[in-house]
Design a protein around this motif. Structure first.
Motif, PDB file in Angstrom:
ATOM      1  N   VAL A   1       8.673  23.347 -10.281  1.00  0.00           N
ATOM      2  CA  VAL A   1       9.711  24.330  -9.963  1.00  0.00           C
ATOM      3  C   VAL A   1       9.092  25.612  -9.433  1.00  0.00           C
ATOM      4  O   VAL A   1       9.583  26.202  -8.457  1.00  0.00           O
ATOM      5  N   TYR A   2       8.013  26.058 -10.050  1.00  0.00           N
ATOM      6  CA  TYR A   2       7.339  27.266  -9.581  1.00  0.00           C
ATOM      7  C   TYR A   2       6.893  27.108  -8.127  1.00  0.00           C
ATOM      8  O   TYR A   2       7.140  27.994  -7.285  1.00  0.00           O
ATOM      9  N   ASN A   3       6.246  26.002  -7.818  1.00  0.00           N
ATOM     10  CA  ASN A   3       5.750  25.803  -6.458  1.00  0.00           C
ATOM     11  C   ASN A   3       6.889  25.722  -5.453  1.00  0.00           C
ATOM     12  O   ASN A   3       6.773  26.237  -4.323  1.00  0.00           O
ATOM     13  N   ARG A   4       7.994  25.115  -5.845  1.00  0.00           N
ATOM     14  CA  ARG A   4       9.122  25.003  -4.925  1.00  0.00           C
ATOM     15  C   ARG A   4       9.790  26.357  -4.694  1.00  0.00           C
ATOM     16  O   ARG A   4      10.223  26.666  -3.574  1.00  0.00           O
ATOM     17  N   ILE A   5       9.883  27.167  -5.729  1.00  0.00           N
ATOM     18  CA  ILE A   5      10.452  28.507  -5.553  1.00  0.00           C
ATOM     19  C   ILE A   5       9.527  29.376  -4.708  1.00  0.00           C
ATOM     20  O   ILE A   5       9.978  30.101  -3.805  1.00  0.00           O
ATOM     21  N   GLU A   6       8.229  29.295  -4.983  1.00  0.00           N
ATOM     22  CA  GLU A   6       7.274  30.111  -4.237  1.00  0.00           C
ATOM     23  C   GLU A   6       7.258  29.751  -2.749  1.00  0.00           C
ATOM     24  O   GLU A   6       6.955  30.602  -1.908  1.00  0.00           O
ATOM     25  N   ALA A   7       7.586  28.525  -2.428  1.00  0.00           N
ATOM     26  CA  ALA A   7       7.582  28.083  -1.033  1.00  0.00           C
ATOM     27  C   ALA A   7       8.818  28.558  -0.275  1.00  0.00           C
ATOM     28  O   ALA A   7       8.889  28.371   0.953  1.00  0.00           O
ATOM     29  N   ARG A   8       9.765  29.164  -0.968  1.00  0.00           N
ATOM     30  CA  ARG A   8      11.020  29.580  -0.355  1.00  0.00           C
ATOM     31  C   ARG A   8      11.052  31.092  -0.167  1.00  0.00           C
ATOM     32  O   ARG A   8      11.176  31.846  -1.132  1.00  0.00           O
ATOM     33  N   ASP A   9      10.989  31.539   1.062  1.00  0.00           N
ATOM     34  CA  ASP A   9      11.052  32.969   1.340  1.00  0.00           C
ATOM     35  C   ASP A   9      12.433  33.555   1.074  1.00  0.00           C
ATOM     36  O   ASP A   9      12.575  34.775   0.932  1.00  0.00           O
ATOM     37  N   ASP A  10      13.457  32.693   1.020  1.00  0.00           N
ATOM     38  CA  ASP A  10      14.825  33.183   0.860  1.00  0.00           C
ATOM     39  C   ASP A  10      15.245  33.322  -0.600  1.00  0.00           C
ATOM     40  O   ASP A  10      16.365  33.758  -0.869  1.00  0.00           O
ATOM     41  N   LEU A  11      14.372  32.976  -1.537  1.00  0.00           N
ATOM     42  CA  LEU A  11      14.709  33.066  -2.957  1.00  0.00           C
ATOM     43  C   LEU A  11      14.014  34.276  -3.585  1.00  0.00           C
ATOM     44  O   LEU A  11      12.786  34.403  -3.503  1.00  0.00           O
ATOM     45  N   PRO A  12      14.774  35.154  -4.259  1.00  0.00           N
ATOM     46  CA  PRO A  12      14.171  36.327  -4.892  1.00  0.00           C
ATOM     47  C   PRO A  12      13.657  36.040  -6.296  1.00  0.00           C
ATOM     48  O   PRO A  12      13.165  36.934  -6.981  1.00  0.00           O
ATOM     49  N   THR A  13      13.758  34.791  -6.729  1.00  0.00           N
ATOM     50  CA  THR A  13      13.543  34.422  -8.127  1.00  0.00           C
ATOM     51  C   THR A  13      12.072  34.408  -8.511  1.00  0.00           C
ATOM     52  O   THR A  13      11.237  33.858  -7.795  1.00  0.00           O
ATOM     53  N   GLN A  14      11.772  34.999  -9.670  1.00  0.00           N
ATOM     54  CA  GLN A  14      10.450  34.914 -10.274  1.00  0.00           C
ATOM     55  C   GLN A  14      10.525  33.993 -11.491  1.00  0.00           C
ATOM     56  O   GLN A  14      11.493  34.042 -12.253  1.00  0.00           O
ATOM     57  N   VAL A  15       9.504  33.181 -11.655  1.00  0.00           N
ATOM     58  CA  VAL A  15       9.480  32.208 -12.738  1.00  0.00           C
ATOM     59  C   VAL A  15       8.859  32.818 -13.991  1.00  0.00           C
ATOM     60  O   VAL A  15       7.808  33.464 -13.938  1.00  0.00           O
ATOM     61  N   ILE A  16       9.523  32.601 -15.114  1.00  0.00           N
ATOM     62  CA  ILE A  16       8.980  32.939 -16.431  1.00  0.00           C
ATOM     63  C   ILE A  16       8.729  31.622 -17.153  1.00  0.00           C
ATOM     64  O   ILE A  16       9.686  30.938 -17.556  1.00  0.00           O
ATOM     65  N   PRO A  17       7.487  31.200 -17.340  1.00  0.00           N
ATOM     66  CA  PRO A  17       7.224  29.930 -18.020  1.00  0.00           C
ATOM     67  C   PRO A  17       7.496  30.060 -19.509  1.00  0.00           C
ATOM     68  O   PRO A  17       7.426  31.153 -20.078  1.00  0.00           O
ATOM     69  N   ILE A  18       7.819  28.931 -20.140  1.00  0.00           N
ATOM     70  CA  ILE A  18       8.040  28.945 -21.580  1.00  0.00           C
ATOM     71  C   ILE A  18       6.862  28.285 -22.288  1.00  0.00           C
ATOM     72  O   ILE A  18       6.395  27.220 -21.878  1.00  0.00           O
ATOM     73  N   ALA A  19       6.350  28.950 -23.294  1.00  0.00           N
ATOM     74  CA  ALA A  19       5.271  28.387 -24.114  1.00  0.00           C
ATOM     75  C   ALA A  19       5.882  27.470 -25.158  1.00  0.00           C
ATOM     76  O   ALA A  19       6.828  27.846 -25.855  1.00  0.00           O
ATOM     77  N   LYS A  20       5.344  26.255 -25.273  1.00  0.00           N
ATOM     78  CA  LYS A  20       5.886  25.265 -26.191  1.00  0.00           C
ATOM     79  C   LYS A  20       4.923  24.993 -27.338  1.00  0.00           C
ATOM     80  O   LYS A  20       3.715  24.991 -27.166  1.00  0.00           O
ATOM     81  N   GLY A  21       5.530  24.713 -28.499  1.00  0.00           N
ATOM     82  CA  GLY A  21       4.728  24.312 -29.651  1.00  0.00           C
ATOM     83  C   GLY A  21       4.471  25.444 -30.615  1.00  0.00           C
ATOM     84  O   GLY A  21       5.112  26.489 -30.587  1.00  0.00           O
ATOM     85  N   TRP A  22       3.464  25.234 -31.475  1.00  0.00           N
ATOM     86  CA  TRP A  22       3.101  26.215 -32.488  1.00  0.00           C
ATOM     87  C   TRP A  22       1.631  26.093 -32.881  1.00  0.00           C
ATOM     88  O   TRP A  22       1.057  27.029 -33.417  1.00  0.00           O
TER      89      TRP A  22
END
Length: 267
Positions: A123-144
């Protein structure tokens, strides 16, 4: 965009279809960010005029693919991108999966964490490849566990992401929250953490300074209602100031958030 690169302060999680929530938060100067879950955001997708009416120029939408397991089953990066493309949120938390202590083996935990990281990467790579999307990705840390977070750290570093989310919605002890948040910071070393599920100022005041933002529902809702049950913008403003102060009190021990500091707190 905000002056700071990523969300900070208290962030109300809201239901877009709830007219009371929309009236409470629309254009509210004490609400720079609003967060909603992927499934609930379908209402905004179906009512684009309501999204335009909801957000003032100073407000930004955080879309979170952080939901109950049943809602996550079968969801693909294609599904995620379709909603991101239509809503164009300022921030998107992608590809959550489930990881449980009592009902999953280490191998099963690893599989789900890797699925989360693989989805995040795509998802990050696909968003970054789009100049028309203003969206920044916030990844989620999983586990403990240490090795859970180490698995996440590799992906975050590969993608150059230094801010992450961490879901503690199902925790029933603030001491357990603090223990795992400290471990996350020790292993991943993020510049900022968005804590999902805890908004009590008393709890936020005990968090390490890397916790720069927090989101939830119950606490803001309880503290924003009048005796008649109606939401009050003034009561929300008062509560938000307390929550922001609680988060900011820890920030005095950390360099300015935008400084790329990697202070680590060991639990």
């Amino acid at each position: 965009m905000s002056e700071e690169t990523f969300p900070h302060g208290p962030i109300p999680k809201f239901w877009p279809s709830h007219s009371g929530h929309r009236r409470l938060f629309s254009g509210h100067e004490a609400v720079p960010y609003l967060l909603t879950k992927f499934t609930r955001a379908r209402w905004l997708e179906n009512n684009p005029d309501e999204l335009d009416a909801l957000l003032a120029p100073h407000q930004e939408l955080v879309l979170a693919n952080v939901e109950d397991d049943d809602d996550l089953v079968g969801r693909t990066p294609d599904d995620e991108m379709e909603r991101v493309e239509k809503l164009q949120p300022a921030y998107y938390i992608p590809s959550d999966r489930w990881v449980y202590e009592d009902t999953m083996t280490d191998a099963e935990q690893l599989e789900e964490i890797d699925r989360c990281m693989d989805g995040t990467r795509e998802v990050y790579n696909r968003i970054e490849a789009r100049d028309d999307l203003p969206t920044q990705v916030i990844p989620i840390a999983k586990g403990w566990k240490h090795w859970h977070f180490e698995r996440c750290r590799r992906t975050f570093e590969d993608l150059g992401l230094s801010y992450c989310a961490f879901d503690v919605t199902q925790y029933n002890s603030i001491n357990m929250v603090l223990e795992d948040v400290h471990r996350l910071i020790e292993v991943i070393g993020p510049d900022g953490v968005l804590l999902i599920g805890k908004l009590s100022p008393d709890h936020l005041r005990r968090c390490p300074p890397e916790v720069v933002a927090a989101t939830g529902v119950d606490h803001w809702r309880k503290n924003s209602q009048t005796e008649s049950g109606r939401f009050s913008r003034e009561l929300y403003r008062f509560w938000a100031a307390r929550a922001y102060t609680a988060i900011s009190s820890a920030q005095t021990r950390l360099d300015h958030f935008g400084s790329q500091s990697n202070v680590r707190i060991h639990g």
